[in-house]
Scaffold this active site. Structure first.
Site, PDB file in Angstrom:
ATOM      1  N   CYS A  51      -1.713   7.077   7.246  1.00 39.92           N
ATOM      2  CA  CYS A  51      -1.974   5.878   6.442  1.00 39.92           C
ATOM      3  C   CYS A  51      -3.254   5.162   6.870  1.00 39.92           C
ATOM      4  O   CYS A  51      -3.412   4.784   8.033  1.00 39.92           O
ATOM      5  CB  CYS A  51      -0.761   4.949   6.539  1.00 39.92           C
ATOM      6  SG  CYS A  51      -1.091   3.242   6.083  1.00 39.92           S
ATOM      7  N   GLY A  52      -4.163   4.974   5.924  1.00 43.96           N
ATOM      8  CA  GLY A  52      -5.432   4.306   6.224  1.00 43.96           C
ATOM      9  C   GLY A  52      -5.246   2.873   6.671  1.00 43.96           C
ATOM     10  O   GLY A  52      -5.904   2.408   7.606  1.00 43.96           O
ATOM     11  N   HIS A  53      -4.359   2.135   6.011  1.00 41.19           N
ATOM     12  CA  HIS A  53      -4.077   0.756   6.398  1.00 41.19           C
ATOM     13  C   HIS A  53      -3.564   0.700   7.833  1.00 41.19           C
ATOM     14  O   HIS A  53      -3.934  -0.185   8.610  1.00 41.19           O
ATOM     15  CB  HIS A  53      -3.008   0.152   5.476  1.00 41.19           C
ATOM     16  CG  HIS A  53      -3.505  -0.200   4.112  1.00 41.19           C
ATOM     17  ND1 HIS A  53      -4.543  -1.066   3.898  1.00 41.19           N
ATOM     18  CD2 HIS A  53      -3.080   0.189   2.886  1.00 41.19           C
ATOM     19  CE1 HIS A  53      -4.734  -1.203   2.595  1.00 41.19           C
ATOM     20  NE2 HIS A  53      -3.857  -0.452   1.969  1.00 41.19           N
ATOM     21  N   CYS A  54      -2.682   1.647   8.175  1.00 38.71           N
ATOM     22  CA  CYS A  54      -2.075   1.664   9.516  1.00 38.71           C
ATOM     23  C   CYS A  54      -3.126   1.944  10.589  1.00 38.71           C
ATOM     24  O   CYS A  54      -3.121   1.329  11.661  1.00 38.71           O
ATOM     25  CB  CYS A  54      -0.972   2.725   9.583  1.00 38.71           C
ATOM     26  SG  CYS A  54       0.328   2.520   8.335  1.00 38.71           S
TER      27      CYS A  54
END
Length: 508
Positions: A51-54
Site C-alpha cells: 500500500c502506497g499510503h502505508c
C-alpha cells in the site's frame, strides 16, 4: 509449584511474542488480546505491505511511536499486516489501507483515527484522547514549548478559568483532535504575548504568525475561527497534508498545477497567494507539483498532461465532485480572483471531460462510449443499454474485463440490447456521477431516460439474468444501490498512487 512455574513461563513467552519494529508493536491474532491487556491505550494501524499510503505513513508512524516512548507515555503504537492477519482485519471492519483504530483498555468499539498523518498529528490526537483537552500553562517557558513543538497551537488567556468563556474554550478544545490547546491565567504569559485582556490566540509557524479571536466566545464560533486559520493561505498537496485538506469544512478547492522546479514558480505562487487573500474560509487554495510522479494520477483525473502545466482547476467536494476550468490559461491574481468570484456567485458551468469519439467505437461487441456520444447511445429510446464505467488502472475492472467481453459477444446480434463501456477517468457526463470503479448501470429503452444500478453478481450468468429480466433481477433504481466492492473515490487523496493489483484507495 510446578503449575505456577509453568504459568509464569507461558505468560513470559506470551509477552515476549509482542516484538517491536522501530518502537512500533508488531501485532497478530495470537498476541492482540495480550497487547491490549498490557497497554491501556494503543493505536493500531492495519496495513498492507504494497500500500502506497502505508509506505508513506510508516516513517511518521514510527517517529510518533518513538516520541511517546521517549516521554515514558503509557500510549503505544502497534501495527497489523492485514494481508497476513485477515481474521483480525475482518473483525475490525477493515476495508481499506491504512485503517487506524484507537483501543483504550478494551477490544470493543475502538475509535477511528481521524487526524493527519504526521508524527505531531498522531501524538497530539492521542494526547487529546487520553489527557486534558487543554494543557495548563503556568509559566512562559511552557507556552514557548507548546508553540515550538507544534506547527499550530491555540492558547486561551483567562484570568478566571471557571468563567463561561473559559468553559466554552475547553469545549472547543475537546472537539479538536489534531491541534494542541493551552490555558493560562499567568500574568507573565499575558505580558509575553501582549494580551491586555482575556482572549484566544491561534499561533502558527506560517503566514501572519498569529490570529486573535474576535467576537462572542462560543464553542461554535471558536471552532469556525480555528478551521478558518489553521491551514496556510496556500497549501501544498502531499501525503501528509491530504487529511487536513480533505478533512476540513472547506469543500471548494482551487488547484494550481505547477512544476516547482520551473524558473517562474515563485511568480506563479505570488499571484496565487495574492488571489487567495480574498477567499479565506470560502475556497481552499492548493498547489500541486506537476513534476512529481505520484501526482500524475491527479493530473489525469483533471484531464491534464504534465506539459500543459502550469494550469488552474477548481473542484467542489460536496455530495458530488464537480470540476471547473477557467476560460483563460494566464495565471494572474486578477484572473484567479475573477474565476473564483464567478464560482462563488454560481455563474460557472461545470467542466465535463470527453475524449473524441473513436472511429471504430461500435466495431466490437462491447461498444466504446465517450462523453460526446454517451447520451445518443445510452438514451436511445429503442435500445436497452448496459454500461460499465471503468478506470484503466482499476484492479476490479481488469478482473471484470473478460466477463464483460463475453457478455458483449453474447448480445452482439441482439436487436435491442447494447453492451458498452466508458473510461470514466477521461470522460464525464451530467447524467451519471461515478464514485467507484467499476460502476455498472442499465439504461432501459423508452423516452423516460431511466437509470438502473446493477447490484447482482459480477458473473456472465448474473448479467444475463439481469438483462433478460429487463433490469429487474439484480437491479435497483439509481442511487438506491448498496455499497459494493468497488474501488471508491472519496477525495483527491484517493487518486495518487497505484498498488500491484488495484487502485490507490487500497480497498480490500
Amino acid at each position: 509449584m510446578l503449575k505456577f512455574l509453568l504459568f509464569c513461563t507461558l505468560a513470559v513467552a506470551s509477552r515476549a511474542d509482542i516484538t517491536e519494529e522501530e518502537d512500533v508493536l508488531v501485532l497478530k491474532k495470537s498476541n492482540f488480546d495480550e497487547a491490549l491487556k498490557a497497554h491501556p491505550a494503543i493505536l493500531v494501524e492495519f496495513y498492507a505491505p504494497w500500500c502506497g499510503h502505508c509506505k508513506a505513513l510508516a516513517p511518521e508512524y514510527a517517529k510518533a511511536a518513538g516520541m511517546l516512548k521517549a516521554e515514558n507515555s503509557e500510549i503505544r503504537l502497534g501495527k497489523v499486516d492485514a494481508t497476513e492477519e485477515s481474521e483480525l482485519a475482518q473483525e475490525f471492519g477493515v476495508r481499506g489501507y491504512p485503517t487506524i483504530k484507537f483501543f483504550k483498555g478494551e477490544k470493543e468499539s475502538p475509535k477511528e483515527y481521524t487526524a493527519g498523518r504526521t508524527a505531531d498529528d498522531i501524538v497530539n490526537w492521542l494526547k487529546k484522547r487520553t489527557g486534558p483537552a487543554a494543557t495548563t500553562l503556568t509559566e512562559v517557558t511552557q507556552a514557548e514549548s507548546l508553540m515550538a513543538d507544534n506547527e499550530v497551537a491555540v492558547i486561551g488567556f483567562f484570568k478566571d478559568v471557571e468563567s463561561d468563556d473559559a468553559k466554552a474554550f475547553l469545549k472547543a478544545a475537546e472537539a479538536v483532535d489534531d491541534i494542541p490547546f493551552g490555558l493560562t491565567s499567568d500574568d507573565a504569559v499575558y505580558s509575553k504575548y501582549e494580551m491586555a485582556k482575556d482572549g484566544v490566540v491561534l499561533f502558527k509557524k506560517f503566514d501572519e504568525g498569529r490570529n486573535t479571536f474576535d467576537g462572542e466566545l462560543t464553542k461554535e464560533a471558536l471552532l469556525s475561527f480555528i478551521k478558518a486559520n489553521q491551514l496556510p493561505l496556500v497549501i501544498e498537496f502531499t501525503e501528509q497534508t491530504a487529511p487536513k485538506i480533505f478533512g476540513g469544512d472547506i469543500k471548494s478547492h482551487i488547484l494550481l498545477f505547477v512544476p516547482k522546479a520551473a524558473s517562474d514558480f515563485q511568480d506563479k505562487m505570488d499571484q496565487f497567494k495574492k488571489a487567495a487573500e480574498g477567499f479565506k474560509g470560502k475556497i481552499l487554495f492548493i498547489y500541486i507539483d506537476s513534476d512529481i510522479d505520484d501526482n500524475q494520477r491527479i493530473l489525469e483525473f483533471f484531464g491534464l498532461k504534465k506539459e500543459e502545466c502550469p494550469a488552474i482547476r477548481l473542484i467542489t467536494l460536496e455530495d458530488e465532485m464537480t470540476k471547473y476550468k477557467p476560460e483563460t490559461s494566464d495565471i494572474t491574481a486578477e484572473n484567479i480572483i475573477s474565476f473564483c468570484t464567478a464560482f462563488t456567485e454560481g455563474k460557472l458551468k461545470p467542466h465535463l471531460m470527453s475524449m473524441d469519439i473513436p472511429d471504430d467505437w461500435d466495431k466490437n461487441p462491447v461498444k466504446v462510449l465517450v462523453g460526446k456520444n454517451f447520451e445518443d447511445v445510452a438514451f436511445n429510446p429503442g435500445k436497452n443499454v448496459f454500461v460499465e464505467f471503468y478506470a484503466p488502472w482499476c484492479g476490479h475492472c481488469k478482473q471484470l474485463a473478460p466477463i464483460w467481453d463475453q457478455l458483449g459477444e453474447k448480445y452482439k446480434d441482439h436487436k435491442d440490447i447494447v453492451v458498452a463501456k466508458m473510461d470514466s477517468t477521461a470522460n464525464e457526463i451530467e447524467a451519471v456521477k461515478v464514485h467507484s470503479f467499476p460502476t455498472l448501470k442499465f439504461f432501459p429503452a423508452g423516452d423516460e431516460q431511466k437509470v438502473i444500478d446493477y447490484n447482482g453478481e459480477r458473473t456472465l450468468d448474473g448479467f444475463t439474468k439481469f438483462l433478460e429480466s429487463g433490469g429487474k433481477e439484480g437491479g435497483a433504481p439509481a442511487g438506491d444501490d448498496d455499497e459494493d466492492e468497488g474501488e471508491e473515490i472519496e477525495d483527491m487523496s484517493d487518486i495518487e498512487d497505484e498498488d500491484p493489483e488495484s487502485y490507490k484507495k487500497d480497498e480490500l
